[in-house]
Design a protein around this motif. Structure first.
Motif, PDB file in Angstrom:
ATOM      1  N   LEU A 112      60.910 -22.527 -80.653  1.00 34.74           N
ATOM      2  CA  LEU A 112      61.641 -22.633 -82.061  1.00 34.74           C
ATOM      3  C   LEU A 112      63.179 -22.130 -81.881  1.00 34.74           C
ATOM      4  O   LEU A 112      64.015 -23.056 -81.950  1.00 34.74           O
ATOM      5  CB  LEU A 112      61.080 -21.670 -83.101  1.00 34.74           C
ATOM      6  N   PHE A 113      63.442 -20.971 -81.085  1.00 41.85           N
ATOM      7  CA  PHE A 113      64.786 -20.442 -81.137  1.00 41.85           C
ATOM      8  C   PHE A 113      65.544 -21.130 -79.928  1.00 41.85           C
ATOM      9  O   PHE A 113      66.711 -21.317 -79.973  1.00 41.85           O
ATOM     10  CB  PHE A 113      64.770 -18.965 -81.002  1.00 41.85           C
ATOM     11  N   CYS A 114      64.740 -21.142 -78.811  1.00 40.67           N
ATOM     12  CA  CYS A 114      65.392 -21.740 -77.503  1.00 40.67           C
ATOM     13  C   CYS A 114      65.617 -23.491 -77.400  1.00 40.67           C
ATOM     14  O   CYS A 114      66.460 -23.863 -76.854  1.00 40.67           O
ATOM     15  CB  CYS A 114      65.018 -21.168 -76.369  1.00 40.67           C
ATOM     16  N   LEU A 115      64.415 -23.791 -77.922  1.00 37.20           N
ATOM     17  CA  LEU A 115      64.332 -25.625 -77.876  1.00 37.20           C
ATOM     18  C   LEU A 115      64.690 -26.099 -79.021  1.00 37.20           C
ATOM     19  O   LEU A 115      64.448 -27.163 -78.747  1.00 37.20           O
ATOM     20  CB  LEU A 115      62.983 -25.898 -77.091  1.00 37.20           C
ATOM     21  N   GLY A 116      64.656 -25.397 -80.095  1.00 36.86           N
ATOM     22  CA  GLY A 116      64.785 -25.997 -81.338  1.00 36.86           C
ATOM     23  C   GLY A 116      63.907 -27.055 -81.840  1.00 36.86           C
ATOM     24  O   GLY A 116      63.874 -27.982 -82.710  1.00 36.86           O
ATOM     25  N   ARG A 117      62.492 -26.605 -81.499  1.00 35.18           N
ATOM     26  CA  ARG A 117      61.512 -27.288 -81.784  1.00 35.18           C
ATOM     27  C   ARG A 117      60.904 -27.079 -83.002  1.00 35.18           C
ATOM     28  O   ARG A 117      60.404 -26.029 -83.526  1.00 35.18           O
ATOM     29  CB  ARG A 117      60.346 -26.884 -80.879  1.00 35.18           C
ATOM     30  N   ALA A 118      61.016 -28.123 -84.106  1.00 33.74           N
ATOM     31  CA  ALA A 118      60.962 -27.801 -85.514  1.00 33.74           C
ATOM     32  C   ALA A 118      59.314 -27.552 -85.796  1.00 33.74           C
ATOM     33  O   ALA A 118      59.102 -26.971 -86.907  1.00 33.74           O
ATOM     34  CB  ALA A 118      61.315 -28.976 -86.036  1.00 33.74           C
ATOM     35  N   ASP A 119      58.202 -27.724 -85.096  1.00 35.91           N
ATOM     36  CA  ASP A 119      57.009 -27.666 -85.409  1.00 35.91           C
ATOM     37  C   ASP A 119      56.580 -26.603 -84.794  1.00 35.91           C
ATOM     38  O   ASP A 119      55.181 -26.229 -84.848  1.00 35.91           O
ATOM     39  CB  ASP A 119      56.099 -28.983 -85.112  1.00 35.91           C
ATOM     40  N   ALA A 120      57.274 -25.588 -83.990  1.00 30.94           N
ATOM     41  CA  ALA A 120      56.856 -24.494 -83.295  1.00 30.94           C
ATOM     42  C   ALA A 120      56.421 -23.253 -84.415  1.00 30.94           C
ATOM     43  O   ALA A 120      57.333 -23.286 -85.235  1.00 30.94           O
ATOM     44  CB  ALA A 120      57.809 -23.852 -82.427  1.00 30.94           C
ATOM     45  N   PHE A 121      55.383 -22.691 -84.449  1.00 31.01           N
ATOM     46  CA  PHE A 121      54.937 -21.777 -85.632  1.00 31.01           C
ATOM     47  C   PHE A 121      54.179 -20.562 -85.201  1.00 31.01           C
ATOM     48  O   PHE A 121      53.113 -20.725 -84.632  1.00 31.01           O
ATOM     49  CB  PHE A 121      54.136 -22.571 -86.560  1.00 31.01           C
ATOM     50  N   PRO A 122      54.903 -19.293 -85.245  1.00 33.89           N
ATOM     51  CA  PRO A 122      54.166 -18.268 -84.515  1.00 33.89           C
ATOM     52  C   PRO A 122      53.356 -17.379 -85.741  1.00 33.89           C
ATOM     53  O   PRO A 122      53.654 -16.862 -86.445  1.00 33.89           O
ATOM     54  CB  PRO A 122      55.438 -17.315 -84.293  1.00 33.89           C
ATOM     55  N   HIS A 123      52.096 -18.218 -85.495  1.00 36.24           N
ATOM     56  CA  HIS A 123      51.097 -17.472 -86.934  1.00 36.24           C
ATOM     57  C   HIS A 123      50.886 -16.215 -86.703  1.00 36.24           C
ATOM     58  O   HIS A 123      50.054 -15.783 -87.851  1.00 36.24           O
ATOM     59  CB  HIS A 123      49.960 -18.659 -87.010  1.00 36.24           C
TER      60      HIS A 123
ATOM     61  N   GLY B  39      52.560 -14.377 -74.580  1.00 36.23           N
ATOM     62  CA  GLY B  39      51.559 -14.625 -75.305  1.00 36.23           C
ATOM     63  C   GLY B  39      51.719 -15.517 -76.469  1.00 36.23           C
ATOM     64  O   GLY B  39      53.237 -16.269 -75.997  1.00 36.23           O
ATOM     65  N   LEU B  40      51.178 -15.875 -77.235  1.00 34.95           N
ATOM     66  CA  LEU B  40      51.319 -17.128 -78.117  1.00 34.95           C
ATOM     67  C   LEU B  40      52.803 -17.089 -79.096  1.00 34.95           C
ATOM     68  O   LEU B  40      53.585 -17.786 -79.226  1.00 34.95           O
ATOM     69  CB  LEU B  40      50.355 -17.739 -78.868  1.00 34.95           C
ATOM     70  N   TRP B  41      52.883 -15.671 -79.384  1.00 37.32           N
ATOM     71  CA  TRP B  41      53.686 -15.227 -80.371  1.00 37.32           C
ATOM     72  C   TRP B  41      55.315 -15.628 -79.512  1.00 37.32           C
ATOM     73  O   TRP B  41      56.179 -16.438 -79.997  1.00 37.32           O
ATOM     74  CB  TRP B  41      53.831 -13.816 -80.637  1.00 37.32           C
ATOM     75  N   THR B  42      55.541 -15.051 -78.368  1.00 39.62           N
ATOM     76  CA  THR B  42      56.599 -15.380 -77.680  1.00 39.62           C
ATOM     77  C   THR B  42      56.903 -16.724 -77.371  1.00 39.62           C
ATOM     78  O   THR B  42      58.132 -17.309 -77.192  1.00 39.62           O
ATOM     79  CB  THR B  42      56.425 -14.525 -76.259  1.00 39.62           C
ATOM     80  N   ALA B  43      55.895 -17.424 -76.901  1.00 36.66           N
ATOM     81  CA  ALA B  43      56.074 -18.782 -76.685  1.00 36.66           C
ATOM     82  C   ALA B  43      56.365 -19.622 -77.729  1.00 36.66           C
ATOM     83  O   ALA B  43      57.483 -20.298 -77.687  1.00 36.66           O
ATOM     84  CB  ALA B  43      54.616 -19.468 -76.225  1.00 36.66           C
ATOM     85  N   ASP B  44      55.886 -19.313 -79.102  1.00 40.50           N
ATOM     86  CA  ASP B  44      56.062 -20.292 -80.058  1.00 40.50           C
ATOM     87  C   ASP B  44      57.794 -19.978 -80.421  1.00 40.50           C
ATOM     88  O   ASP B  44      58.564 -20.782 -80.940  1.00 40.50           O
ATOM     89  CB  ASP B  44      55.479 -19.822 -81.301  1.00 40.50           C
ATOM     90  N   ILE B  45      58.078 -18.492 -80.383  1.00 39.11           N
ATOM     91  CA  ILE B  45      59.506 -18.221 -80.643  1.00 39.11           C
ATOM     92  C   ILE B  45      60.382 -18.745 -79.482  1.00 39.11           C
ATOM     93  O   ILE B  45      61.495 -19.304 -79.956  1.00 39.11           O
ATOM     94  CB  ILE B  45      59.627 -16.628 -80.464  1.00 39.11           C
ATOM     95  N   TYR B  46      60.198 -18.867 -78.428  1.00 40.63           N
ATOM     96  CA  TYR B  46      61.048 -19.593 -77.473  1.00 40.63           C
ATOM     97  C   TYR B  46      61.119 -20.987 -77.757  1.00 40.63           C
ATOM     98  O   TYR B  46      62.183 -21.400 -77.883  1.00 40.63           O
ATOM     99  CB  TYR B  46      60.375 -19.383 -76.111  1.00 40.63           C
TER     100      TYR B  46
END
Length: 217
Positions: free
Chosen positions: A149-160, A140-147
């Motif tokens: 942010l944590f795995c790719l270091g994407r500064a704008d990923a946000f699990p709302h 889901g979107l939460w898992t995607a955003d966490i990936y």
């Protein structure tokens, strides 16, 4: 608008945090209470995505224990090939629930078949990348955003959809209760392209308030 930085290490994160605080001074009191957060990183690719799935709805200690047993079962960091070769019995013995076994084997199969290219995802804009990842089974979107942010270091990923972030925003901004996912997402628009940095700060604030109140962080 500034470009999205890559949160490659703590130094890069600290620079991004300074930019965020300049962008929205309302967040300065959160640092005053919680301190400067530590960057959370996991490996990219299937190994990191598997770690995110394993950690869903578990305490940090439980997730670490199960992930350690999973690595022992698979003979190292989770890979697509090792996951597809593992038996359901071995995965259950490592501590994985039936739904997580279905999710991890489904993701491994989809990646093996080329349904999603994780290298291509790493080059996409954060929201588009998250949407692409949700094509994977059980993601889901939460898992995607966490990936992202944590795995790719994407500064704008946000699990709302993250409950702790919703509670933290409500407390930090003196709302009558926790923020809704839609409300959190709307406020976070002010933090682009550093929404993931703000997420780290809100998580730290959430934990600090609960420690101060005598409750588990």
């Amino acid at each position: 608008m500034m470009s999205e930085p890559h949160l490659s290490d703590q130094r890069a994160f600290d620079r991004a945090l300074d930019d965020l605080l300049a962008l929205d001074p309302r967040l300065v009191p959160l640092v005053d209470l919680a301190g400067r957060p530590t960057l959370r990183r996991r490996p990219p690719g299937f190994a990191g995505l598997a770690a995110v799935v394993v950690a869903q709805q578990l305490s940090v200690a439980s997730a670490r224990a199960i992930h350690g047993r999973l690595e022992s079962t698979l003979g190292g960091a989770p890979s697509v090939e090792a996951m597809l070769a593992a038996t359901p019995e071995a995965l259950r013995a490592a501590g994985l629930s039936a739904p997580k076994i279905r999710t991890l084997t489904g993701i491994a199969r989809a990646l093996a078949e080329g349904a999603v290219d994780l290298d291509a995802v790493a080059r996409m804009e954060a929201d588009a990348a998250a949407e692409t990842l949700t094509r994977l089974p059980g993601v889901g979107l939460w898992t995607a955003d966490i990936y992202l942010l944590f795995c790719l270091g994407r500064a704008d990923a946000f699990p709302h959809g993250d409950l702790a972030l919703q509670v933290a925003l409500g407390e930090a901004f003196d709302l009558p209760g926790r923020a809704t996912p839609q409300g959190l997402r709307a406020v976070a628009e002010d933090w682009r392209p550093l929404r993931g940095v703000a997420a780290h700060l809100l998580w730290a604030y959430y934990g600090a308030r609960r420690t101060r109140q005598g409750a588990p962080a």
